[in-house]
Scaffold this motif. Structure first.
Motif, PDB file in Angstrom:
ATOM      1  N   GLU A 316       0.835  -1.208   0.000  1.00 30.90           N
ATOM      2  CA  GLU A 316       0.000   0.000   0.000  1.00 30.90           C
ATOM      3  C   GLU A 316       0.869   1.257   0.000  1.00 30.90           C
ATOM      4  N   ALA A 317       1.917   1.283   0.828  1.00 28.78           N
ATOM      5  CA  ALA A 317       2.799   2.457   0.892  1.00 28.78           C
ATOM      6  C   ALA A 317       3.512   2.672  -0.446  1.00 28.78           C
ATOM      7  N   ILE A 318       4.005   1.586  -1.024  1.00 28.59           N
ATOM      8  CA  ILE A 318       4.691   1.686  -2.317  1.00 28.59           C
ATOM      9  C   ILE A 318       3.707   2.098  -3.406  1.00 28.59           C
ATOM     10  N   GLY A 319       2.488   1.558  -3.326  1.00 29.83           N
ATOM     11  CA  GLY A 319       1.466   1.858  -4.332  1.00 29.83           C
ATOM     12  C   GLY A 319       1.117   3.328  -4.408  1.00 29.83           C
ATOM     13  N   HIS A 320       1.051   4.015  -3.266  1.00 27.34           N
ATOM     14  CA  HIS A 320       0.759   5.452  -3.263  1.00 27.34           C
ATOM     15  C   HIS A 320       1.818   6.214  -4.041  1.00 27.34           C
ATOM     16  N   CYS A 321       3.058   5.818  -3.850  1.00 29.25           N
ATOM     17  CA  CYS A 321       4.161   6.482  -4.550  1.00 29.25           C
ATOM     18  C   CYS A 321       4.098   6.197  -6.056  1.00 29.25           C
ATOM     19  N   LEU A 322       3.765   4.974  -6.413  1.00 29.45           N
ATOM     20  CA  LEU A 322       3.632   4.622  -7.825  1.00 29.45           C
ATOM     21  C   LEU A 322       2.509   5.415  -8.479  1.00 29.45           C
ATOM     22  N   ASP A 323       1.404   5.575  -7.766  1.00 28.78           N
ATOM     23  CA  ASP A 323       0.278   6.335  -8.315  1.00 28.78           C
ATOM     24  C   ASP A 323       0.666   7.784  -8.584  1.00 28.78           C
ATOM     25  N   GLU A 324       1.501   8.335  -7.720  1.00 27.52           N
ATOM     26  CA  GLU A 324       1.900   9.730  -7.856  1.00 27.52           C
ATOM     27  C   GLU A 324       3.039   9.921  -8.859  1.00 27.52           C
ATOM     28  N   ARG A 325       3.596   8.831  -9.340  1.00 27.05           N
ATOM     29  CA  ARG A 325       4.692   8.866 -10.323  1.00 27.05           C
ATOM     30  C   ARG A 325       5.830   9.770  -9.846  1.00 27.05           C
ATOM     31  N   ARG A 326       6.215   9.604  -8.613  1.00 26.73           N
ATOM     32  CA  ARG A 326       7.294  10.432  -8.080  1.00 26.73           C
ATOM     33  C   ARG A 326       8.434   9.550  -7.576  1.00 26.73           C
ATOM     34  N   PHE A 327       9.609  10.138  -7.601  1.00 22.46           N
ATOM     35  CA  PHE A 327      10.785   9.420  -7.130  1.00 22.46           C
ATOM     36  C   PHE A 327      10.773   9.334  -5.603  1.00 22.46           C
ATOM     37  N   HIS A 328      10.965   8.131  -5.123  1.00 22.04           N
ATOM     38  CA  HIS A 328      11.139   7.922  -3.690  1.00 22.04           C
ATOM     39  C   HIS A 328      11.781   6.556  -3.497  1.00 22.04           C
ATOM     40  N   THR A 329      12.567   6.433  -2.419  1.00 28.87           N
ATOM     41  CA  THR A 329      13.256   5.178  -2.143  1.00 28.87           C
ATOM     42  C   THR A 329      12.710   4.552  -0.874  1.00 28.87           C
ATOM     43  N   PHE A 330      12.324   3.283  -0.983  1.00 30.15           N
ATOM     44  CA  PHE A 330      11.875   2.498   0.165  1.00 30.15           C
ATOM     45  C   PHE A 330      12.943   1.461   0.496  1.00 30.15           C
ATOM     46  N   LEU A 331      13.244   1.329   1.775  1.00 32.67           N
ATOM     47  CA  LEU A 331      14.105   0.246   2.247  1.00 32.67           C
ATOM     48  C   LEU A 331      13.203  -0.815   2.849  1.00 32.67           C
ATOM     49  N   LEU A 332      13.106  -1.945   2.157  1.00 30.96           N
ATOM     50  CA  LEU A 332      12.252  -3.045   2.605  1.00 30.96           C
ATOM     51  C   LEU A 332      13.109  -4.022   3.403  1.00 30.96           C
ATOM     52  N   HIS A 333      13.056  -3.890   4.724  1.00 27.74           N
ATOM     53  CA  HIS A 333      13.832  -4.757   5.609  1.00 27.74           C
ATOM     54  C   HIS A 333      12.930  -5.908   6.039  1.00 27.74           C
ATOM     55  N   GLY A 334      13.147  -7.062   5.433  1.00 26.26           N
ATOM     56  CA  GLY A 334      12.328  -8.229   5.750  1.00 26.26           C
ATOM     57  C   GLY A 334      13.193  -9.401   6.134  1.00 26.26           C
ATOM     58  N   VAL A 335      12.865 -10.059   7.231  1.00 27.64           N
ATOM     59  CA  VAL A 335      13.641 -11.226   7.635  1.00 27.64           C
ATOM     60  C   VAL A 335      13.567 -12.275   6.537  1.00 27.64           C
ATOM     61  N   THR A 336      14.495 -13.215   6.543  1.00 30.12           N
ATOM     62  CA  THR A 336      14.497 -14.262   5.529  1.00 30.12           C
ATOM     63  C   THR A 336      13.188 -15.040   5.574  1.00 30.12           C
TER      64      THR A 336
END
Length: 846
Positions: A316-336
């Motif tokens: 959902e967080a990534i999707g909002h950024c995609l909808d706005e077509r703007r540059f932003h960097t997400f760090l997805l820290h997920g355990v194995t």
């Protein structure tokens, strides 16, 4: 007249302006913008070289300057889109590399950047004119061939010009204008591949649409249809050929039928098609085909039934950024095992549905081989694969599919960051912490960083994914430069494996001792007896990392590098892992001549041998870079592991990189602390990452996993934090240490490495560079933001017969740091065999 900016494929930092004659502009070029991205042949000094057309000059250049003309336009269409040029410029500037060579690195291999010379006879020149200059011309076979054909092939021309005597004859003939030397682009090593196809003509197809064509083609209506086209009654073979062609086209759903398919169905058609084409019954077409790198071994992964709450929140967080077509960097820290790949897939689907394109980077070719199956399962032929293990033809075709828009999602290792995607909407960097994203020779770029810059230029969203993010990325996530997204739990409520640390000081690898602690032995035997799978990690190739002479105590060293030779028992060779130099394992000591050579230390082959003794009934396989380089062998090994056709998988660090083995319940690490000895401020971070990543291979299926870590430094904080799955504590401790020492992320580093065969010259030049750098800093009163360390011998003092010294530039002012590196580059031009390397943000401190 059009003026254009050209980056030549030569070691020069500047670009150059040329005139493009109107005669070189093809009608299909479209607008002038369609010229950008093509290769050109240009005069450069006294030579003719290949360059890349990167911009049109909007303002007419100063009239007082004389501009050379482009000699030839080599491509009918661009090799890269115009919006790739800003990325090329940034890479060239930031990594201090010639722009033309950046573009050459980015493009598929096999596209030539060299010009070749051809000897050509001047028009209207005959034997008499040649004889007037060279009386004994008949002695020279090449000259007779030139008289007969008017020009010589490039290969023969090169041979003639390389011969001193023949070159003198050429000089005389050229001076008298009897012949000339033409320069033209060398032929590309790769090109489009075409397949001969046949299609039924439009008139006959219209007639056949009303006829039921049978397999034996005996129907009278078919004969009548053919008679209308050819003006005569067709024979049985002609009717059968047309009937077969018609049937295959309807089965394939396309009008074009490949020749190979037609002849497989009816071999005698090879004698018939020419006549049918001459009669107008069929048409012959050459259709471009693409060499696919995917093969037929990829498993299918269906969409998951339900995402976790953490996954949904991240999407959902990534999707909002995609909808706005703007540059932003997400760090997805997920355990194995937390499902990061599903987040990537969901973001990719949303991007593609919006009409934009996707770039997915992975650190290793082997990891691309695994992750591509997930993306191909969801997106099919929209996926292209780009990495250095493809054949030149495969890489050229995949590049072409992306450039044409047929493929809109690219998966690849480092070099895929240059993929010719347009309207880039999403960049995914999986295992973003991995040092393999940094190129270690030539253009020393960091693909992760270049990908982020590329995304910023296109308004794209970036996802940096890892279970063990780099400390720098963690710092950016905590400071707000990146948005931190967390997947703290494994999918399906699975638990992270239990970890046990065992102290093996004085026990492992020495003479007369086992490679395995009793705890690991028992665990391996128990896991095998229960029908479950194990992974054993040893991060060293070969049988042993060194060999010693028992007679004199000398280590067997490479003759070209100041490093010990690695014993590879399987091939009975001693091998240098840096330059490739080899010796038979039966060689004698160079110091004393003794043949009493003893392997020292532990490598993967030795571990496999020990496992075979411990578990004689077990099916054991090895996975290291020697195996992973073969794509088909690697895929077959993955399939065997997933089908539980293997009991124990032994591997180097490649095993720790995102591979998914649901049947693995035990992971054993033979020597967990070898990386701690490296002269690198990131040694503890890298050790933690390796342990945590391979630990994550256990317990991903239905059964709980366990891990046994053998170490000689059981109390080291990197080992302890990894055993307790405490990444945040590790990262915070590293941040604190680096802040005190002024290392990244609190500064930037640039290494300057000087190499030469003469050690005294290397030492002197490195000293001169360091002195000049200190003077530059002092004159600008920049000592508060810049510091110079060295010069000093590199940890690897000699490689490939070249001595190495290094200087470290460290600074908190990025612009000033790069200005200093530019000053060094301009002041100390390469001379002779000397090499001066500028390595920005170095990953390898050796």
């Amino acid at each position: 007249m059009i003026y254009v900016e050209v980056a030549v494929a030569a070691p020069v930092r500047s670009t150059y302006t040329y005139r493009l004659p109107l005669g070189l502009r093809s009608d299909d070029a479209g607008s002038d913008e369609g010229l950008i991205g093509r290769r050109v042949l240009v005069p450069f000094g006294n030579a003719v070289v290949t360059g890349y057309l990167i911009a049109l000059e909007r303002q007419k250049p100063p009239a007082e300057l004389q501009y050379k003309e482009i000699a030839d336009l080599l491509d009918d269409s661009p090799l890269f889109p115009a919006d790739a040029v800003p990325l090329f410029r940034w890479v060239a500037d930031y990594y201090h590399h010639p722009l033309g060579l950046v573009i050459k690195t980015a493009l598929p291999g096999g596209l030539n950047t060299t010009a070749e010379r051809q000897l050509c006879l001047t028009e209207n020149i005959g034997r008499q004119a040649v004889a007037a200059v060279c009386v004994d011309y008949a002695r020279y076979d090449w000259l007779l061939q030139l008289l007969e054909n008017g020009r010589l092939p490039a290969a023969l021309s090169k041979k003639v010009l390389n011969d001193r005597h023949h070159r003198a004859v050429v000089a005389r003939l050229s001076h008298e204008k009897v012949l000339r030397i033409e320069r033209r682009a060398a032929q590309d090593g790769v090109r489009n591949k075409y397949e001969r196809c046949y299609r039924i003509s439009a008139a006959l197809r219209q007639s056949l649409a009303t006829v039921e064509v049978t397999a034996d083609a005996e129907a009278g209506q078919l004969a009548d249809c053919l008679a209308v086209i050819g003006g005569r009654q067709p024979g049985k073979a002609e009717r059968t050929t047309v009937a077969t062609l018609w049937r295959l086209s309807r089965e394939n759903g396309t009008s074009d039928v490949p020749r190979r398919e037609l002849l497989a169905a009816y071999p005698y058609a090879s004698r018939i098609v020419a006549g049918l084409a001459a009669a107008g019954a069929i048409e012959v077409v050459d259709r471009r085909v693409y060499r696919s790198p995917f093969g037929d071994l990829l498993p299918y992964y269906p969409p998951v039934a339900q995402l976790s709450q953490e996954q949904q929140k991240a999407i959902e967080a990534i999707g909002h950024c995609l909808d706005e077509r703007r540059f932003h960097t997400f760090l997805l820290h997920g355990v194995t095992g937390s499902g990061k790949t599903e987040v990537y897939l969901a973001a990719a689907r949303k991007t593609l549905e919006a009409g934009r394109t996707v770039l997915v980077l992975v650190p290793e070719i082997a990891l691309a081989t695994q992750i591509e199956a997930h993306f191909v399962s969801r997106f099919g032929t929209l996926v292209a694969l780009l990495h250095s293990a493809l054949t030149p033809g495969e890489r050229f075709d995949e590049w072409s599919r992306v450039l044409s828009g047929e493929a809109r999602l690219v998966i690849g290792a480092r070099s895929a960051v240059f993929a010719p995607l347009t309207d880039l909407g999403l960049v995914v960097v999986d295992e973003e912490h991995d040092g393999a994203f940094k190129q270690q020779d030539g253009l020393r770029y960091q693909a992760r960083d270049a990908a982020i810059v590329r995304a910023s230029q296109h308004g794209a969203t970036v996802i940096l994914g890892s279970a063990t993010p780099s400390v720098t990325s963690f710092f950016h996530g905590r400071s707000g430069k990146y948005s931190l997204l967390t997947l703290s739990r494994r999918i399906g409520g699975k638990q992270l494996p239990g970890v046990e640390v065992v102290d093996v000081r004085g026990r492992v690898g020495s003479e007369g001792t086992s490679l395995f602690h009793d705890r690991l032995k028992a665990a391996l035997q128990e896991t095998f007896s229960q029908g479950q799978q194990s992974i054993v990690l040893i991060n060293r190739r070969g049988f042993s990392p060194s060999v010693i002479c028992l007679s004199c105590g000398a280590m067997v060293e490479c003759r070209s590098c100041k490093v010990t030779m690695n014993l590879h028992k399987q091939t009975q060779r001693m091998l240098c892992h840096y330059c490739g130099y080899q010796l038979p394992s039966s060689s004698s000591c160079r110091s004393c001549g003794s043949t009493q050579l003893q392997p020292v230390g532990v490598g993967i082959e030795r571990v496999v041998e020990a496992l075979a003794e411990l578990l004689p009934q077990a099916r054991i396989a090895r996975l290291d870079s020697d195996i992973a380089v073969d794509r088909r062998a690697f895929l077959a090994l993955l399939q065997a592991a997933s089908k539980k056709e293997l009991d124990v998988l032994v591997g180097t660090q490649i095993l720790a990189k995102g591979l998914h083995f649901p049947g693995v319940t035990l992971v054993g690490i033979v020597l967990a602390d070898t990386g701690l000895a490296f002269p690198d401020f990131r040694a503890a971070e890298k050790t933690y990452q390796l342990i945590a990543q391979v630990t994550g291979r256990a317990g991903r299926g239905e059964s709980h996993g366990r891990v046994i870590i053998q170490t000689m430094q059981p109390d080291h904080y990197a080992i302890q934090y990894a055993a307790q799955h405490r990444y945040q504590e590790l990262a915070e401790r590293e941040v604190m240490i680096r802040q005190g020492a002024g290392f990244p992320p609190f500064s930037r580093l640039i290494f300057i490495v000087v190499e030469d065969r003469d050690e005294s010259l290397v030492r002197r030049r490195a000293t001169e560079i360091a002195q000049e750098a200190r003077t530059w800093v002092r004159e600008r009163s920049a000592s508060g933001v810049l510091s110079i360390m060295g010069p000093a011998p590199a940890p690897l003092e000699r490689l490939r017969d070249r001595h190495r010294w290094q200087i470290m530039l460290k600074g908190t002012a990025v612009a000033a740091l790069h200005d200093l590196a530019d000053h060094v580059s301009r002041t100390f031009q390469r001379s002779g065999r000397e090499k001066i390397i500028i390595d920005v943000d170095p990953e390898n401190m050796l």
